[in-house]
Design a protein around this motif. Structure first.
Motif, PDB file in Angstrom:
ATOM      1  N   TYR A   1     103.361 -12.857  68.637  1.00  0.00           N
ATOM      2  CA  TYR A   1     103.543 -11.876  67.572  1.00  0.00           C
ATOM      3  C   TYR A   1     102.229 -11.728  66.829  1.00  0.00           C
ATOM      4  O   TYR A   1     101.685 -12.708  66.314  1.00  0.00           O
ATOM      5  N   VAL A   2     101.741 -10.510  66.793  1.00  0.00           N
ATOM      6  CA  VAL A   2     100.517 -10.178  66.069  1.00  0.00           C
ATOM      7  C   VAL A   2     100.943  -9.513  64.767  1.00  0.00           C
ATOM      8  O   VAL A   2     101.455  -8.388  64.768  1.00  0.00           O
ATOM      9  N   SER A   3     100.785 -10.236  63.659  1.00  0.00           N
ATOM     10  CA  SER A   3     101.167  -9.727  62.350  1.00  0.00           C
ATOM     11  C   SER A   3      99.955  -9.054  61.721  1.00  0.00           C
ATOM     12  O   SER A   3      98.886  -9.652  61.615  1.00  0.00           O
ATOM     13  N   LEU A   4     100.129  -7.826  61.295  1.00  0.00           N
ATOM     14  CA  LEU A   4      99.035  -7.064  60.701  1.00  0.00           C
ATOM     15  C   LEU A   4      99.029  -7.131  59.184  1.00  0.00           C
ATOM     16  O   LEU A   4      98.119  -6.610  58.549  1.00  0.00           O
ATOM     17  N   VAL A   5     100.045  -7.760  58.604  1.00  0.00           N
ATOM     18  CA  VAL A   5     100.138  -7.935  57.157  1.00  0.00           C
ATOM     19  C   VAL A   5     100.322  -9.420  56.876  1.00  0.00           C
ATOM     20  O   VAL A   5     100.703 -10.197  57.741  1.00  0.00           O
ATOM     21  N   ALA A   6     100.068  -9.816  55.642  1.00  0.00           N
ATOM     22  CA  ALA A   6     100.108 -11.234  55.276  1.00  0.00           C
ATOM     23  C   ALA A   6     101.479 -11.850  55.500  1.00  0.00           C
ATOM     24  O   ALA A   6     101.595 -12.965  55.993  1.00  0.00           O
ATOM     25  N   HIS A   7     102.538 -11.144  55.146  1.00  0.00           N
ATOM     26  CA  HIS A   7     103.890 -11.680  55.295  1.00  0.00           C
ATOM     27  C   HIS A   7     104.859 -10.527  55.520  1.00  0.00           C
ATOM     28  O   HIS A   7     104.814  -9.527  54.796  1.00  0.00           O
ATOM     29  N   ILE A   8     105.730 -10.681  56.496  1.00  0.00           N
ATOM     30  CA  ILE A   8     106.761  -9.673  56.756  1.00  0.00           C
ATOM     31  C   ILE A   8     108.098 -10.285  56.342  1.00  0.00           C
ATOM     32  O   ILE A   8     108.626 -11.175  57.019  1.00  0.00           O
ATOM     33  N   ALA A   9     108.614  -9.851  55.214  1.00  0.00           N
ATOM     34  CA  ALA A   9     109.889 -10.369  54.713  1.00  0.00           C
ATOM     35  C   ALA A   9     111.033  -9.862  55.589  1.00  0.00           C
ATOM     36  O   ALA A   9     110.936  -8.788  56.199  1.00  0.00           O
ATOM     37  N   ASP A  10     112.099 -10.641  55.656  1.00  0.00           N
ATOM     38  CA  ASP A  10     113.282 -10.220  56.407  1.00  0.00           C
ATOM     39  C   ASP A  10     113.734  -8.851  55.929  1.00  0.00           C
ATOM     40  O   ASP A  10     113.806  -8.586  54.730  1.00  0.00           O
ATOM     41  N   GLY A  11     114.020  -7.977  56.874  1.00  0.00           N
ATOM     42  CA  GLY A  11     114.498  -6.643  56.546  1.00  0.00           C
ATOM     43  C   GLY A  11     113.415  -5.616  56.306  1.00  0.00           C
ATOM     44  O   GLY A  11     113.705  -4.439  56.145  1.00  0.00           O
ATOM     45  N   THR A  12     112.148  -6.040  56.280  1.00  0.00           N
ATOM     46  CA  THR A  12     111.047  -5.105  56.032  1.00  0.00           C
ATOM     47  C   THR A  12     110.798  -4.203  57.233  1.00  0.00           C
ATOM     48  O   THR A  12     110.535  -3.016  57.085  1.00  0.00           O
ATOM     49  N   ALA A  13     110.884  -4.778  58.430  1.00  0.00           N
ATOM     50  CA  ALA A  13     110.698  -3.995  59.650  1.00  0.00           C
ATOM     51  C   ALA A  13     112.008  -3.260  59.934  1.00  0.00           C
ATOM     52  O   ALA A  13     112.996  -3.864  60.338  1.00  0.00           O
TER      53      ALA A  13
END
Length: 74
Positions: free
Chosen positions: A13-25
């Motif tokens: 998984y390549v994350s482009l933001v610091a943190h992806i909270a549940d439900g954000t995607a």
């Protein structure tokens, strides 16, 4: 950018933001890459790209990148 790799399941998984909270995607778009990996693009409600899941990561990403990624096995 942060990269996590699950060696056992061969998924990165390549994350482009610091943190992806549940439900954000809220939207996911799937692409088949020519190298044999499946790419799942995660977008937020505004259409911004949050991250990329690579299923079949050994086929779709450089080996050096996977060696440097944080491991999530187990």
């Amino acid at each position: 950018m942060h990269i996590e790799y699950d060696h056992e399941n061969d998924v990165a998984y390549v994350s482009l933001v610091a943190h992806i909270a549940d439900g954000t995607a809220v939207r996911q778009f799937t692409l088949d890459s020519p190298g044999g990996a499946d790419l799942n693009l995660d977008f937020d409600e505004a259409g911004r790209l949050l991250g990329i899941e690579v299923v079949g990561a050994r086929a779709g990403l450089p080996e050096e990148l996977l060696r440097q990624a944080s491991r999530t096995d187990g």
